[in-house]
Design a protein around this motif. Structure first.
Motif, PDB file in Angstrom:
ATOM      1  N   ALA A 199       0.804  -1.224   0.000  1.00 25.74           N
ATOM      2  CA  ALA A 199       0.000   0.000   0.000  1.00 25.74           C
ATOM      3  C   ALA A 199       0.834   1.270   0.000  1.00 25.74           C
ATOM      4  O   ALA A 199       0.320   2.344  -0.348  1.00 25.74           O
ATOM      5  N   MET A 200       2.106   1.179   0.375  1.00 28.80           N
ATOM      6  CA  MET A 200       2.917   2.389   0.534  1.00 28.80           C
ATOM      7  C   MET A 200       3.907   2.555  -0.607  1.00 28.80           C
ATOM      8  O   MET A 200       4.523   1.589  -1.061  1.00 28.80           O
ATOM      9  N   PHE A 321      -5.565   2.239  -4.033  1.00 27.95           N
ATOM     10  CA  PHE A 321      -4.259   2.893  -4.145  1.00 27.95           C
ATOM     11  C   PHE A 321      -4.366   4.185  -4.964  1.00 27.95           C
ATOM     12  O   PHE A 321      -3.713   5.188  -4.648  1.00 27.95           O
ATOM     13  N   PHE A 324      -5.965   6.733  -2.636  1.00 27.54           N
ATOM     14  CA  PHE A 324      -5.003   7.243  -1.655  1.00 27.54           C
ATOM     15  C   PHE A 324      -4.053   8.254  -2.283  1.00 27.54           C
ATOM     16  O   PHE A 324      -3.693   9.250  -1.655  1.00 27.54           O
ATOM     17  N   TRP A 325      -3.621   7.985  -3.499  1.00 28.47           N
ATOM     18  CA  TRP A 325      -2.640   8.843  -4.172  1.00 28.47           C
ATOM     19  C   TRP A 325      -3.253  10.180  -4.609  1.00 28.47           C
ATOM     20  O   TRP A 325      -2.641  11.231  -4.460  1.00 28.47           O
ATOM     21  N   HIS A 330      -2.602  10.870   2.492  1.00 31.90           N
ATOM     22  CA  HIS A 330      -1.714   9.739   2.801  1.00 31.90           C
ATOM     23  C   HIS A 330      -0.437   9.858   1.968  1.00 31.90           C
ATOM     24  O   HIS A 330      -0.262   9.185   0.953  1.00 31.90           O
ATOM     25  N   ALA A 333       1.448   6.914   0.631  1.00 33.20           N
ATOM     26  CA  ALA A 333       0.862   6.097  -0.430  1.00 33.20           C
ATOM     27  C   ALA A 333       1.014   6.722  -1.816  1.00 33.20           C
ATOM     28  O   ALA A 333       0.562   6.138  -2.800  1.00 33.20           O
ATOM     29  N   ASN A 336       2.915   5.161  -5.962  1.00 32.82           N
ATOM     30  CA  ASN A 336       2.995   3.733  -5.636  1.00 32.82           C
ATOM     31  C   ASN A 336       3.155   2.909  -6.914  1.00 32.82           C
ATOM     32  O   ASN A 336       2.213   2.755  -7.697  1.00 32.82           O
TER      33      ASN A 336
END
Length: 448
Positions: A199-200, A321, A324-325, A330, A333, A336
Motif C-alpha cells: 500500500a505504501m 491505491f 489514496f494517491w 496519505h 501512499a 505507488n
C-alpha cells in the motif's frame, strides 16, 4: 510544665525556620523527577511499533503522571472518513502511572523507565512545556505515521530541553529506511507486512537519518542512552541516571534487528498461481471448435471463478491505491509503483468472468485483450527498475503478481502458437491450385 511547652515551641519554630530557609534556596524544578518510559510492541499489527511517553513524578503533590501523545478515540466523529483521508487526530493525554502499568501488564507488554539526569531548570522547563501542550486547546495534532507520531513528540520535547543534544548525536544516516523499520517490526505477521508494503509508495524508501528513525520508540530508548549532559554542578554525566523495569513480560520476543527477505517465498506462490491460470486459460481457449460454438460450462467455470475472486481483490486494491494517491493526505501512499502489479484495470475481470460463465463471445475476446495488457504493464513495472525514477522497493509484490499475470496471458498465447505450428505442415502439403505437383525436370515429345 510551662518551661517544657516553651522548649517544644522553640524547637518547632526553629524547625520551621530551617525548612523555610531550605525551601527559599531550593529551585522549583527540584520537586520533579522526569523519566522516559518505553513500552514493548503488542500483538495487534497497529501495536507492533511499540509506544513511549514522559513520566513526571511530583514530590510536592505526590503524583506520578504519564504524558502520552498516542491517544485517539474510536468514538471520534467521522473517524473512518478521517482515516481514509489521512487526517487522523491524536492528542496528548495525562494519566496516573498506576492504570498505565495495569494496562500494559494486562497486555503482557514490558514497560521500562529511564530516569533522566536533568537540571532543575530543565525539569521545570519540560513540565511547563508539556502542561501547556496538555491544555485542551493545544493538545490535538495531525498524526503522521513517520514524521509526527507519539514517539517523535517525545523526541522533540526532550531535545528542546537538552539544547539539541539528542538531535546532535542522531545526525548519522540510519541503517534502515522507513520501509525497512516497518517490515522489521511486523516481520512475524507476513500478510500484514506484505499488505503494508503493497500500500505504501516510494516515500518510505528514501534514505533517512537516525533522528528520523526515532519515530520508533525503541530507537528513542536506545538513543537517550548515548546522550551526555551537564548536571547542576557543571559535571558531564550520562542523560540516563537509572533504568528500571516497571512491568515485566519475559515471554515477549523482541523484533528482529533487520527486516526479513521473503521474495523467493512470494515468487513460489506467484509461479504456482501463474501455472494454474495458464492451464485454465489454455483449456478455455483450446476447446474443439467443430464440436461447439463456445467452450463447455466446466471449462468456463474453471477459469471464471478463481479469476473473478483474484481480480476482485487486486482490482479493489488498485482502486484504493489510486484513491489514496489522488484524493487523500496519505503521503506515504503517493507514487505507488504497485499500481502496475495490483492494477486497477483488473477490476474489469470480475465482469468478464461473469460473461465467461454465461458463454458470451465478447467475454473471451475481452479476457485475452485485458490479460495481455495487464501482463505487459506488470512486466514494465519490473523493467522500469533500470530507470532512475523507479526506486520503490517492491520486489515481493513483483514476485507475486508478475508470474500470475503472465500465466493468465500465457494460456491464449501458447494456444495460438500451437495452432500455428499445427497449421504450418498442412499448408506445406496442400495441393497446388493448378491441380497438384508437376514434374518439370523431363519432357517427352509425342510419338509420331
Amino acid at each position: 510544665m510551662h518551661r517544657l511547652a516553651r522548649t517544644i515551641l522553640s524547637v518547632w519554630l526553629v524547625a520551621i525556620a530551617l525548612l523555610v530557609a531550605r525551601d527559599g534556596h531550593a529551585h522549583p524544578g527540584d520537586r520533579y523527577t522526569i523519566s522516559l518510559i518505553t513500552m514493548s510492541p503488542g500483538d495487534p499489527i497497529f501495536f507492533r511499533f511499540g509506544h513511549n511517553a514522559i513520566l513526571v513524578r511530583d514530590s510536592l503533590r505526590r503524583t506520578h503522571q504519564v504524558y502520552n501523545w498516542g491517544t485517539f478515540s474510536f468514538q471520534e466523529e467521522g473517524l473512518i472518513t478521517k482515516f481514509l483521508q489521512g487526517r487522523l487526530t491524536y492528542w496528548l493525554s495525562v494519566q496516573p502511572l498506576g492504570p498505565t502499568l495495569a494496562h500494559y501488564d494486562s497486555e503482557h507488554r514490558w514497560l521500562v523507565e529511564q530516569e533522566l539526569n536533568l537540571t532543575p531548570e530543565q525539569k521545570l522547563q519540560l513540565v511547563r512545556k508539556i502542561e501547556e501542550n496538555a491544555r485542551k486547546e493545544n493538545r490535538e495534532y495531525r498524526y503522521h505515521y513517520y514524521r509526527d507520531n507519539c514517539s517523535t513528540r517525545v523526541r522533540d520535547v526532550l531535545d528542546s530541553v537538552l539544547d539539541g543534544k539528542l538531535k546532535a548525536i542522531s545526525h548519522q544516516p540510519a541503517t534502515l529506511t522507513y520501509r525497512g523499520q516497518t517490515s522489521r517490526l511486523v516481520a512475524d505477521l507476513e500478510w500484514g507486512r506484505f499488505l503494508l508494503n503493497l500500500a505504501m509508495g516510494n516515500y518510505i524508501d528514501q534514505p533517512i537519518t537516525e533522528w528520523e528513525e526515532l519515530f520508533v520508540p525503541e530507537k528513542v530508548q536506545q538513543m537517550v542512552r548515548k546522550v551526555e549532559t551537564v548536571d547542576a554542578t557543571g559535571q558531564t554525566v550520562p542523560l540516563v541516571r537509572v533504568e528500571r523495569t516497571l512491568v515485566e513480560a519475559p515471554h515477549r520476543k523482541p523484533p528482529p534487528d533487520m527486516p526479513p527477505n521473503r521474495t523467493w517465498s512470494w515468487l513460489i506462490v506467484g509461479l504456482l498461481g501463474g501455472l494454474l491460470f495458464a492451464a485454465l486459460g489454455y483449456r478455455l481457449v483450446s476447446y474443439p471448435a467443430e464440436e461447439s460454438a463456445k467452450p463447455s460450462v466446466g471449462r468456463r467455470l474453471a477459469l471464471a471463478i478463481p479469476l473473478g475472486a483474484w481480480s476482485t481483490v487486486t482490482g479493489f486494491l488498485g482502486l484504493i491505491f489510486v484513491f489514496f494517491w489522488t484524493m487523500t493526505d496519505h503521503e506515504v501512499a503517493y507514487h505507488n509503483e504497485n499500481l502496475l502489479q495490483a492494477n486497477p484495470l483488473t477490476a474489469a475481470f470480475p465482469v468478464i468472468s461473469v460473461g465467461l460463465m454465461l458463454g458470451k463471445p465478447w467475454a473471451l475476446r475481452a479476457f485475452k485483450t485485458l490479460a495481455y495488457v495487464v501482463a505487459s504493464l506488470s512486466l514494465f513495472g519490473l523493467m522500469a527498475k533500470a530507470l532512475p525514477w523507479f526506486t520503490q522497493v517492491n520486489g515481493d509484490s513483483i514476485a507475486l503478481f508478475l508470474p500470475v499475470w503472465f500465466g493468465l496471458a500465457a494460456g491464449p498465447i501458447v494456444h495460438q502458437i500451437r495452432n500455428k505450428r499445427i497449421a504450418r505442415p498442412k499448408d506445406a502439403s496442400a495441393p497446388d491450385s493448378s491441380g497438384g505437383p508437376q514434374d518439370v525436370g523431363t519432357q517427352h515429345s509425342p510419338k509420331a
